[in-house]
Design a protein around this motif. Structure first.
Motif, PDB file in Angstrom:
ATOM      1  N   ARG A  14      14.149  84.728  76.005  1.00 60.40           N
ATOM      2  CA  ARG A  14      13.669  85.739  75.051  1.00 60.40           C
ATOM      3  C   ARG A  14      14.496  87.031  75.138  1.00 60.40           C
ATOM      4  NH1 ARG A  14       7.634  87.988  74.511  1.00 60.40           N
ATOM      5  NH2 ARG A  14       7.693  87.699  76.760  1.00 60.40           N
ATOM      6  N   LEU A  15      14.837  87.399  76.365  1.00 60.10           N
ATOM      7  CA  LEU A  15      15.456  88.714  76.574  1.00 60.10           C
ATOM      8  C   LEU A  15      16.973  88.690  76.615  1.00 60.10           C
ATOM      9  CD1 LEU A  15      13.155  90.203  79.372  1.00 60.10           C
ATOM     10  CD2 LEU A  15      12.847  90.229  76.887  1.00 60.10           C
ATOM     11  N   ILE A  16      17.557  87.565  76.996  1.00 61.71           N
ATOM     12  CA  ILE A  16      18.973  87.595  77.371  1.00 61.71           C
ATOM     13  C   ILE A  16      19.867  88.024  76.197  1.00 61.71           C
ATOM     14  CG2 ILE A  16      19.584  85.161  76.878  1.00 61.71           C
ATOM     15  CD1 ILE A  16      21.011  85.282  79.734  1.00 61.71           C
ATOM     16  N   ALA A  57      20.329  92.375  84.906  1.00 59.99           N
ATOM     17  CA  ALA A  57      20.668  91.392  85.951  1.00 59.99           C
ATOM     18  C   ALA A  57      19.632  90.277  85.980  1.00 59.99           C
ATOM     19  CB  ALA A  57      20.757  92.091  87.302  1.00 59.99           C
ATOM     20  N   SER A  58      18.355  90.648  85.851  1.00 57.93           N
ATOM     21  CA  SER A  58      17.271  89.666  85.920  1.00 57.93           C
ATOM     22  C   SER A  58      17.356  88.653  84.783  1.00 57.93           C
ATOM     23  CB  SER A  58      15.924  90.391  85.862  1.00 57.93           C
ATOM     24  OG  SER A  58      14.895  89.495  85.534  1.00 57.93           O
ATOM     25  N   MET A  59      17.563  89.139  83.559  1.00 51.82           N
ATOM     26  CA  MET A  59      17.554  88.191  82.420  1.00 51.82           C
ATOM     27  C   MET A  59      18.711  87.206  82.521  1.00 51.82           C
ATOM     28  SD  MET A  59      18.730  90.647  79.229  1.00 51.82           S
ATOM     29  CE  MET A  59      17.677  92.047  79.529  1.00 51.82           C
ATOM     30  N   THR A 110      28.620  80.729  81.192  1.00 53.14           N
ATOM     31  CA  THR A 110      27.612  81.493  80.438  1.00 53.14           C
ATOM     32  C   THR A 110      26.227  80.879  80.683  1.00 53.14           C
ATOM     33  OG1 THR A 110      29.281  81.914  78.756  1.00 53.14           O
ATOM     34  CG2 THR A 110      26.996  82.248  78.088  1.00 53.14           C
ATOM     35  N   PRO A 111      25.228  81.697  80.985  1.00 55.12           N
ATOM     36  CA  PRO A 111      23.880  81.124  81.165  1.00 55.12           C
ATOM     37  C   PRO A 111      23.486  80.340  79.902  1.00 55.12           C
ATOM     38  CG  PRO A 111      23.907  83.453  81.793  1.00 55.12           C
ATOM     39  CD  PRO A 111      25.250  83.147  81.185  1.00 55.12           C
ATOM     40  N   PRO A 112      22.852  79.157  80.065  1.00 49.92           N
ATOM     41  CA  PRO A 112      22.570  78.295  78.907  1.00 49.92           C
ATOM     42  C   PRO A 112      21.825  78.997  77.768  1.00 49.92           C
ATOM     43  CG  PRO A 112      22.130  77.115  80.949  1.00 49.92           C
ATOM     44  CD  PRO A 112      22.494  78.518  81.342  1.00 49.92           C
ATOM     45  N   ALA A 113      20.829  79.811  78.090  1.00 50.47           N
ATOM     46  CA  ALA A 113      20.060  80.464  77.016  1.00 50.47           C
ATOM     47  C   ALA A 113      20.933  81.457  76.252  1.00 50.47           C
ATOM     48  CB  ALA A 113      18.836  81.175  77.586  1.00 50.47           C
ATOM     49  N   LEU A 114      21.865  82.075  76.946  1.00 47.12           N
ATOM     50  CA  LEU A 114      22.764  83.011  76.251  1.00 47.12           C
ATOM     51  C   LEU A 114      23.709  82.240  75.339  1.00 47.12           C
ATOM     52  CD1 LEU A 114      23.925  85.815  75.686  1.00 47.12           C
ATOM     53  CD2 LEU A 114      25.330  85.569  77.753  1.00 47.12           C
ATOM     54  N   LEU A 115      24.238  81.133  75.834  1.00 44.58           N
ATOM     55  CA  LEU A 115      25.152  80.345  74.996  1.00 44.58           C
ATOM     56  C   LEU A 115      24.422  79.860  73.747  1.00 44.58           C
ATOM     57  CD1 LEU A 115      27.885  79.145  74.444  1.00 44.58           C
ATOM     58  CD2 LEU A 115      27.287  77.170  75.852  1.00 44.58           C
ATOM     59  N   ARG A 158      21.712  90.571  69.493  1.00 43.82           N
ATOM     60  CA  ARG A 158      20.309  91.018  69.598  1.00 43.82           C
ATOM     61  C   ARG A 158      19.448  90.078  70.427  1.00 43.82           C
ATOM     62  NH1 ARG A 158      17.861  90.812  64.096  1.00 43.82           N
ATOM     63  NH2 ARG A 158      15.982  91.041  65.368  1.00 43.82           N
ATOM     64  N   SER A 159      18.437  90.656  71.077  1.00 38.47           N
ATOM     65  CA  SER A 159      17.406  89.864  71.749  1.00 38.47           C
ATOM     66  C   SER A 159      16.131  90.708  71.712  1.00 38.47           C
ATOM     67  CB  SER A 159      17.803  89.583  73.207  1.00 38.47           C
ATOM     68  OG  SER A 159      17.607  90.748  74.001  1.00 38.47           O
ATOM     69  N   ALA A 160      15.028  90.160  72.226  1.00 40.68           N
ATOM     70  CA  ALA A 160      13.768  90.922  72.221  1.00 40.68           C
ATOM     71  C   ALA A 160      13.929  92.225  73.016  1.00 40.68           C
ATOM     72  CB  ALA A 160      12.637  90.067  72.805  1.00 40.68           C
ATOM     73  N   TRP A 161      14.751  92.194  74.063  1.00 37.83           N
ATOM     74  CA  TRP A 161      14.956  93.407  74.872  1.00 37.83           C
ATOM     75  C   TRP A 161      15.666  94.488  74.053  1.00 37.83           C
ATOM     76  CZ3 TRP A 161      13.206  95.588  79.123  1.00 37.83           C
ATOM     77  CH2 TRP A 161      13.912  96.683  79.646  1.00 37.83           C
ATOM     78  N   ILE A 162      16.718  94.089  73.349  1.00 40.45           N
ATOM     79  CA  ILE A 162      17.480  95.056  72.544  1.00 40.45           C
ATOM     80  C   ILE A 162      16.599  95.577  71.405  1.00 40.45           C
ATOM     81  CG2 ILE A 162      19.448  95.244  70.932  1.00 40.45           C
ATOM     82  CD1 ILE A 162      20.163  95.365  73.958  1.00 40.45           C
ATOM     83  N   ASP A 163      15.857  94.679  70.766  1.00 41.57           N
ATOM     84  CA  ASP A 163      15.003  95.103  69.652  1.00 41.57           C
ATOM     85  C   ASP A 163      13.940  96.100  70.111  1.00 41.57           C
ATOM     86  OD1 ASP A 163      16.471  93.475  68.046  1.00 41.57           O
ATOM     87  OD2 ASP A 163      14.942  91.901  67.835  1.00 41.57           O
ATOM     88  N   ALA A 164      13.447  95.930  71.346  1.00 42.30           N
ATOM     89  CA  ALA A 164      12.392  96.818  71.838  1.00 42.30           C
ATOM     90  C   ALA A 164      12.855  98.279  71.872  1.00 42.30           C
ATOM     91  CB  ALA A 164      11.953  96.371  73.234  1.00 42.30           C
ATOM     92  N   TRP A 165      14.159  98.475  72.029  1.00 45.28           N
ATOM     93  CA  TRP A 165      14.679  99.845  72.097  1.00 45.28           C
ATOM     94  C   TRP A 165      14.809 100.499  70.733  1.00 45.28           C
ATOM     95  CZ3 TRP A 165      15.369 102.948  76.274  1.00 45.28           C
ATOM     96  CH2 TRP A 165      15.153 102.336  77.503  1.00 45.28           C
TER      97      TRP A 165
END
Ligand SMILES: Cc1cc2nc3c(=O)[nH]c(=O)nc-3n(C[C@H](O)[C@H](O)[C@H](O)COP(=O)(O)O)c2cc1C
Length: 369
Positions: free
Chosen positions: A324-326, A315-317, A254-259, A285-292
């Motif tokens: 912030r986004l992941i 893919a990018s996050m 798992t990417p560290p920021a996601l964990l 939730r993340s900033a990306w999900i909240d933006a929607w």
């Protein structure tokens, strides 16, 4: 009931596993470890590049050393016949393209570098046909399907001696799966990570057990502790099916920021959104999900268009581990993620928590024979 009571249900005998613990994961390393620890792993293939699936299945077969495992596909209806991502992108509504362009700028989204399913594929009948052929030809002893029930796949898998599983979220879907001859129903409640319906696991399981007859039922959604598996068994389920928990395992990479996000999140930090795939999907939730869900946000596009619109950002996050986004699909079971672990530890904890729950129940028993 002794200290070391092992809980084993008929479906464990049928599948040749030690514990009634079913683990869904997209990571081969997780799947291998769940099998080694006596559970039944199910490898998600819905996000893999089609040309890589044969190699993945060869690797799993080699590392599994004959232990049983399943594979999982997502086969929604109403997808285009062919997956021409450029063609689909060219037809996306301008309002949506503008909104996402604004978000890219606001969040400084860097383009992904590595090719991935999310940047190059559109779910289509052509893709599904190739996935189905590869899965049927594999040594997997089980085939699971989430969204989308296909009579043809169920019949062909059974003809090859594979056990078929269907993730269902309502009595109506359960009846449909039973009519198609599905071998095991996975009653997946609202609490679950990933695509999900509106009924909570605790309410869903007894309803599905009531219509399932002799067909075994597994409980999925919100399970992070062994006691919950035993509670599901008390309701008539034959085991628990877990997805979110394994993201805490080192083997999931798992990417560290996601964990970090998963560790910091509680059940209320997961939400159901269409922003991921176009269908209701529970994610952390993340900033990306909240933006929607901002007032200016358009409604998400239907599957598979939403992914054609936003797949490269997802893919990018992940590739850049964007704190912030992941986000990722995650269930209310995220409460059970308290830090990095290993699959072996997690399996051991689940088993011993089932035993402790059994002793607790026994302590409440009074009278009778
Ligand atoms: C990251 C992630 C991805 C998932 N992807 C799929 C999938 O591709 N196919 C599928 O059948 N289920 C998928 N699921 C759902 C799981 O199979 C399972 O039903 C769910 O995770 C159970 O709830 P829990 O997350 O609370 O344990 C996914 C779950 C997670 C957490």
């Amino acid at each position: 009931m002794s200290m070391g009571t092992t809980w084993r249900t008929p479906v464990c005998e049928r599948l040749g596993i030690a514990h009634p613990i079913f683990g869904f994961s997209h990571a081969v390393d997780v799947v291998v470890e769940i099998a080694r620890a006596g559970g039944y792993p199910v490898l998600g293939l819905a996000r893999e590049m089609p040309h890589e699936i044969p190699e993945i299945l060869r690797e799993v077969d080699a590392r599994m050393q004959g232990r049983p495992y399943g594979v999982d596909l997502m086969l929604p209806s109403q997808v285009p016949p062919r997956g021409d991502i450029d063609g689909v992108r060219a037809a996306l509504p301008q309002q949506h393209l503008d909104f996402v362009a604004g978000l890219r700028e606001r969040f400084g989204v860097r383009p992904p570098v590595k090719p991935s399913f999310f940047t190059s594929q559109v779910r289509s009948e052509e893709l599904f046909e190739s996935q189905i052929e590869q899965v049927l030809a594999s040594n997997a002893t089980g085939v699971a399907t989430a969204i989308g029930l296909r009579q043809d796949l169920i019949a062909r898998a059974k003809a090859r001696g594979k056990t078929t599983f269907s993730l269902i979220g309502s009595v109506r879907h359960a009846r449909k799966a039973l009519a198609m001859g599905v071998d095991v129903l996975v009653a997946q409640g609202y609490d679950a990570g990933g695509h999900t319906g509106p009924v909570g696991t605790y309410s869903l399981v007894p309803q599905i057990v009531a219509v399932a007859g002799d067909t075994p039922v597994l409980a999925a959604g919100g399970i992070g502790k062994g006691a919950q598996i035993l509670a599901a068994m008390a309701m008539g389920a034959q085991g628990g099916w877990l997805g979110t928990l394994w993201m805490a395992a080192a083997e999931n990479h798992t990417p560290p920021a996601l964990l970090e996000r998963l560790v910091a999140s509680g059940s209320e930090d997961t939400v159901i959104t269409r922003a991921h795939s176009g269908k209701p999907c529970r994610v952390v939730r993340s900033a990306w999900i909240d933006a929607w869900s901002e007032p200016a946000a358009p409604d998400a596009l239907p599957m598979p268009l939403q992914q054609a619109l936003t797949g490269d950002v997802f893919a990018s996050m992940h590739e850049h581990d964007d704190a912030r986004l992941i986000y990722e699909a995650a269930g209310q079971s995220v409460f059970a993620i308290e830090g990095r672990s290993t699959v072996a530890q997690q399996m051991q904890e689940l088993v011993s928590d089932m035993q402790a729950a059994g002793r607790r129940l026994q302590g409440f028993a009074r009278g009778g024979d």
